[in-house]
Design a protein around this motif. Structure first.
Motif, PDB file in Angstrom:
ATOM      1  N   GLY A 249     -25.272 -11.016  28.129  1.00  0.00           N
ATOM      2  CA  GLY A 249     -24.120 -11.696  27.554  1.00  0.00           C
ATOM      3  C   GLY A 249     -23.375 -12.551  28.558  1.00  0.00           C
ATOM      4  N   ALA A 250     -24.068 -12.953  29.623  1.00  0.00           N
ATOM      5  CA  ALA A 250     -23.469 -13.779  30.671  1.00  0.00           C
ATOM      6  C   ALA A 250     -24.568 -14.543  31.388  1.00  0.00           C
ATOM      7  CB  ALA A 250     -22.705 -12.906  31.670  1.00  0.00           C
ATOM      8  N   ASP A 251     -24.192 -15.602  32.076  1.00  0.00           N
ATOM      9  CA  ASP A 251     -25.175 -16.323  32.882  1.00  0.00           C
ATOM     10  C   ASP A 251     -25.613 -15.461  34.061  1.00  0.00           C
ATOM     11  OD1 ASP A 251     -24.787 -18.464  31.217  1.00  0.00           O
ATOM     12  OD2 ASP A 251     -23.778 -19.728  32.707  1.00  0.00           O
ATOM     13  N   PRO A 252     -26.820 -15.663  34.568  1.00  0.00           N
ATOM     14  CA  PRO A 252     -27.223 -14.966  35.793  1.00  0.00           C
ATOM     15  C   PRO A 252     -26.234 -15.253  36.925  1.00  0.00           C
ATOM     16  CG  PRO A 252     -29.110 -16.045  34.787  1.00  0.00           C
ATOM     17  CD  PRO A 252     -27.906 -16.526  34.039  1.00  0.00           C
ATOM     18  N   ALA A 253     -26.039 -14.266  37.781  1.00  0.00           N
ATOM     19  CA  ALA A 253     -25.121 -14.404  38.917  1.00  0.00           C
ATOM     20  C   ALA A 253     -25.819 -13.846  40.147  1.00  0.00           C
ATOM     21  CB  ALA A 253     -23.804 -13.689  38.621  1.00  0.00           C
ATOM     22  N   ILE A 254     -25.064 -13.625  41.184  1.00  0.00           N
ATOM     23  CA  ILE A 254     -25.637 -13.178  42.444  1.00  0.00           C
ATOM     24  C   ILE A 254     -26.490 -11.914  42.261  1.00  0.00           C
ATOM     25  CG2 ILE A 254     -23.521 -11.899  43.022  1.00  0.00           C
ATOM     26  CD1 ILE A 254     -24.115 -12.555  45.981  1.00  0.00           C
ATOM     27  N   TYR A 255     -27.705 -11.973  42.766  1.00  0.00           N
ATOM     28  CA  TYR A 255     -28.659 -10.860  42.789  1.00  0.00           C
ATOM     29  C   TYR A 255     -29.136 -10.401  41.418  1.00  0.00           C
ATOM     30  CZ  TYR A 255     -27.588 -10.754  47.736  1.00  0.00           C
ATOM     31  OH  TYR A 255     -27.440 -11.116  49.042  1.00  0.00           O
ATOM     32  N   SER A 256     -28.914 -11.225  40.371  1.00  0.00           N
ATOM     33  CA  SER A 256     -29.504 -10.901  39.065  1.00  0.00           C
ATOM     34  C   SER A 256     -31.023 -10.828  39.170  1.00  0.00           C
ATOM     35  CB  SER A 256     -29.143 -11.977  38.028  1.00  0.00           C
ATOM     36  OG  SER A 256     -27.764 -12.077  37.838  1.00  0.00           O
ATOM     37  N   THR A 257     -31.617 -11.850  39.797  1.00  0.00           N
ATOM     38  CA  THR A 257     -33.072 -11.898  39.898  1.00  0.00           C
ATOM     39  C   THR A 257     -33.597 -10.799  40.821  1.00  0.00           C
ATOM     40  OG1 THR A 257     -32.868 -13.590  41.629  1.00  0.00           O
ATOM     41  CG2 THR A 257     -33.271 -14.357  39.380  1.00  0.00           C
TER      42      THR A 257
END
Length: 391
Positions: free
Chosen positions: A308-316
């Motif tokens: 429910g949000a854009d990817p952010a730091i360390y999502s990947t």
């Protein structure tokens, strides 16, 4: 209790549990006649504390990977267990005892921060529980001889020098001021930046303050008096935002830079948009944006739908840490030791980067990326070797 002593207690408790399970005719971690049908993997990090914005994205990434895997109806499903350490080493110590002895996790994603990683790494190693951190970057973590420890990000001996070299190219400073608080991560990256500046002939002054301090007037006075060409802060956005605001409030306009711990929109809200404008941030992470293509576009869309949000730091990186375990389980490895042995051979194209571990648990790929605050938004400038400052 020391980490070593706690580790011995946990090993004994785990062994006792296995003996009791065998006497009762139980299966090894699953249900039905000894066949494993479910394994538990833990995620540990600051999920509700002041720096949780760094940890919630990798948790969401890990959860997405596991949800995708479980949706294929595999023979062995994964149950993800959350452990909210709030980034506190002492809290991580008590949580890992529960995770190993009561919850019987077979592996851990995390801890997210370096201090908690240092606090429980020995316990995990003695208990033979593999761990993969999506975000802990202190260089010393790889120097403990731990056989069950891994991370999917470059350490501060990579990040610190590369952000310093970027600043040398972009600003040609003759004098720098390097600041940190007293947290494990903060000290490590600050020391790495300081060393690189000094090795390149830059005059460096340093200062350190307590993590829980709110008034940085003493530090600000020292910086203002020194009149440096660049300022580097080693630490997290909660402290970095306050520090940057107080620097700008005292008319210190020098270029402000920090590392991955400060790469969050809350650095901007903490400092104020005007104060944060043009701040430079480095990270061993490449955050997908809405305009990416190919596999990263697929990741972006799936993550946004899942979290429910854009990817952010360390999502990947959270996604890739979970995927490494998923690949082990797909290969039929369901015990902690078998999973750990599999990690020494794992080699795949992750969402963040190619994932392969060195013998000491470090990632083979150590890319560093540079971001800049422009118009109140974190903008990716590119790899540190080729990125150019804007303004």
């Amino acid at each position: 209790m020391s980490g070593a002593r706690l580790g011995r207690v946990l090993v004994l408790a785990a062994a006792t549990s296995l003996v009791l399970a065998a006497c009762a005719g139980g299966g090894g971690g699953g249900t039905g006649g000894g066949d494993v049908t479910t394994v538990k993997i833990g995620f540990m990090g600051d999920l509700t504390g002041e720096n949780s914005a760094i940890v919630i994205p990798p948790y969401n990434g890990a959860k997405m990977a596991i949800d995708e895997y479980n949706a294929t109806n595999p023979k062995v499903k994964i149950q993800l267990e959350k452990y909210d350490s709030q980034g506190k080493p002492e809290q991580a110590t008590s949580l890992i005892a529960k995770a190993i002895t009561s919850d019987k996790i077979v592996a851990l994603i995390g801890p997210a921060f370096s201090g908690e990683s240092k606090a429980i790494g020995g316990t995990l190693d003695e208990s033979k529980i593999p761990s993969i951190s999506p975000s802990a970057t202190n260089p010393g973590l790889a120097k403990n001889g731990w056989k069950y420890w891994h991370r999917v990000v470059a350490n501060d001996d990579d990040q610190g020098p590369r952000v310093a070299e970027f600043l040398l190219t972009a600003k040609a400073p003759k004098k720098a001021f390097v600041l940190s608080d007293d947290q494990e991560y903060s000290v490590g990256i600050a020391e790495a930046v300081t060393k690189t500046f000094k090795d390149k002939g830059v005059e460096v002054e340093t200062d350190k303050f307590a993590k829980d301090a709110s008034d940085y007037s003493s530090t600000v006075t020292k910086v203002k008096s020194a009149n440096p060409d660049v300022i580097f802060f080693g630490g997290y956005y909660a402290q970095g935002g306050r520090l940057l605001k107080q620097l700008r409030d005292n008319d210190v306009k020098t270029t402000f830079a920090s590392g991955d711990g400060s790469l969050d929109a809350q650095l901007v809200t903490g400092a104020g948009a005007a104060a944060a404008e043009n701040a430079v941030l480095a990270c061993p992470c490449n955050i997908p944006s809405a305009d990416v293509t190919g596999t990263l576009k697929t990741f972006f869309d799936n993550y946004k739908k899942s979290a429910g949000a854009d990817p952010a730091i360390y999502s990947t990186e959270g996604y890739d840490a979970a995927t490494a375990y998923i690949k082990a389980i797909q290969a039929g490895k369901t015990t902690s030791e078998d999973i750990n042995n599999f990690l020494s051979t794992v080699n795949f194209e992750g969402a963040s980067k190619p994932i392969k571990f060195k013998s000491n648990g470090e990632p083979e790929n150590a890319s560093i990326f540079v971001y800049q605050v422009k118009g109140g938004v974190l903008k990716l400038l590119g790899p540190s070797a080729t990125a150019k400052l804007e303004g």
